[in-house]
Design an enzyme around this catalytic site. Structure first.
Site, PDB file in Angstrom:
ATOM      1  N   TYR A   1     -13.692  24.035  17.197  1.00 52.16           N
ATOM      2  CA  TYR A   1     -14.777  23.660  17.928  1.00 52.16           C
ATOM      3  C   TYR A   1     -16.536  23.358  17.695  1.00 52.16           C
ATOM      4  O   TYR A   1     -17.059  22.553  17.644  1.00 52.16           O
ATOM      5  CB  TYR A   1     -14.765  23.742  19.641  1.00 52.16           C
ATOM      6  CG  TYR A   1     -16.202  23.683  20.473  1.00 52.16           C
ATOM      7  CD1 TYR A   1     -16.093  22.483  20.680  1.00 52.16           C
ATOM      8  CD2 TYR A   1     -17.204  24.415  20.531  1.00 52.16           C
ATOM      9  CE1 TYR A   1     -16.791  22.391  21.757  1.00 52.16           C
ATOM     10  CE2 TYR A   1     -17.898  24.031  21.827  1.00 52.16           C
ATOM     11  CZ  TYR A   1     -18.110  22.708  22.328  1.00 52.16           C
ATOM     12  OH  TYR A   1     -18.477  22.433  22.894  1.00 52.16           O
TER      13      TYR A   1
ATOM     14  N   LYS B   1     -18.574  20.667  16.354  1.00 55.84           N
ATOM     15  CA  LYS B   1     -20.263  20.480  16.844  1.00 55.84           C
ATOM     16  C   LYS B   1     -21.573  20.273  15.817  1.00 55.84           C
ATOM     17  O   LYS B   1     -22.539  19.742  16.109  1.00 55.84           O
ATOM     18  CB  LYS B   1     -20.879  21.575  17.978  1.00 55.84           C
ATOM     19  CG  LYS B   1     -20.203  21.110  19.049  1.00 55.84           C
ATOM     20  CD  LYS B   1     -20.420  19.473  20.150  1.00 55.84           C
ATOM     21  CE  LYS B   1     -20.234  19.757  21.541  1.00 55.84           C
ATOM     22  NZ  LYS B   1     -20.403  18.190  21.516  1.00 55.84           N
TER      23      LYS B   1
ATOM     24  N   SER C   1     -23.553  23.582  20.261  1.00 58.86           N
ATOM     25  CA  SER C   1     -23.367  23.986  21.421  1.00 58.86           C
ATOM     26  C   SER C   1     -23.583  25.843  20.382  1.00 58.86           C
ATOM     27  O   SER C   1     -24.230  25.289  18.802  1.00 58.86           O
ATOM     28  CB  SER C   1     -21.852  24.267  21.355  1.00 58.86           C
ATOM     29  OG  SER C   1     -21.018  25.694  21.646  1.00 58.86           O
TER      30      SER C   1
END
Length: 321
Positions: free
Chosen positions: A146, A150, A122
């Site tokens: 998050y 990632k 991402s």
């Protein structure tokens, strides 16, 4: 050619499966089986070859072992919990986004078959003090849990590929818009809902200002790129198996202008502007001056215009009246 899509119940996973069925080929071989795996049993896809659906919890190594078999040639690792959810529930984000990725890669190592693994990362890996412009070799400096999870997954992909446990490639996805379905817990969810809901005749809320810039790609083009990404030769990718997937940087105003150009002025009237500090705090750490030089050199593409993103939604996903 046996393909496993982990996250096969999601929007991208379903569209990817449909595109692979339509092609019937991947990496120069006829597809003989696609397995769709997710934490909830995925919807099946019609195909002239075998389609399996199964429940798989990537946080559970035993569940992963049932899902990843010795005859699996290509694994699409799409499963994750989204940004706002991972920020609210740190433990869940770690179990699924970090250790879930680890569990899948460890299963590949144990089998010793070195499958192709396509991992979706991402643009949330960017942020903080990393200098613009951002791209394949920018120092990851995520400002969310998050993004951190990632970024760690990217390191896994590189090292497991270096060791020969997998033939990996990781793509930093732009925000995918216009997504079908309903809003989810992703902080970026409004970047689809402010277009999707008005196109469906419903009100939507925009929590940021009209000049907010971000990096976008349509679901259709994302799937095209994921297929192309799986077909790349490892030697062509090089030592760094991580790359930015192409997209386009646009303001919210430009998104709405594109919708108006395709669908007329009425949908934009259904957008209500309502600042939401919690969402703005997350997305303000995201960056938008992003370049995908390596992926573009290898044949991956951005959309020609955001008007196309709107047209694709109307053609592929808008519910029937």
């Amino acid at each position: 050619m046996n393909i496993l899509i982990i996250g096969g119940g999601g929007v991208v996973g379903q569209k990817l499966a449909q595109a692979l069925v339509k092609s019937g080929m991947l990496r120069g071989q006829a597809i003989t089986r696609i397995t769709l795996a997710d934490v909830v049993d995925p919807a099946p896809v019609a195909a002239p070859f075998e389609i399996r659906t199964m429940i798989c919890d990537i946080a559970d190594p035993a569940s992963v072992a049932e899902c990843v078999s010795k005859d699996t040639d290509v694994i699409y690792l799409l499963a994750a919990i989204v940004s706002a959810h991972a920020e609210e529930d740190f433990d869940a984000g770690m179990k699924i986004n970090l250790f879930g990725t680890y569990n899948v890669l460890e299963r590949c190592r144990a089998l010793g078959t070195s499958p192709v693994v396509v991992f979706t990362s991402s643009i949330a890996v960017y942020g903080g003090e990393a200098q613009d412009p951002l791209g394949d070799h920018s120092f990851p400096n995520p400002q969310t849990s998050y993004g951190m999870q990632k970024a760690a997954g990217e390191l896994f992909i590189n090292d497991y590929s270096r060791k020969g446990f997998i033939d990996g490639r990781a793509f930093r996805l732009p925000t995918i818009s216009v997504r079908p379905g309903k809003p989810n817990r992703a902080a970026s969810s409004f970047m689809s809902s402010i277009l999707r809901e008005p196109l469906n005749g419903q009100e939507a809320v925009c929590p940021v200002d009209a000049d907010f810039l971000h990096y976008y790609l349509s679901p259709r083009r994302c799937v095209d790129n994921l297929i192309k990404g799986a077909e790349l030769a490892g030697d062509d990718i090089g030592q760094n198996r991580v790359m930015q997937m192409p997209g386009t940087s646009l303001s919210i105003k430009q998104l709405i202008d594109a919708m108006t150009a395709v669908a007329g002025p009425e949908p934009a009237k259904l957008i209500r502007w309502d600042a939401q500090p919690d969402i703005k705090k997350i997305v303000s750490g995201w960056r938008w001056d992003i370049h995908a030089d390596k992926a573009e050199r290898l044949g991956l593409k951005a959309d020609d215009s955001f008007e196309d993103n709107i047209r694709y939604y109307l053609e592929d996903d808008k519910p029937a009246a």
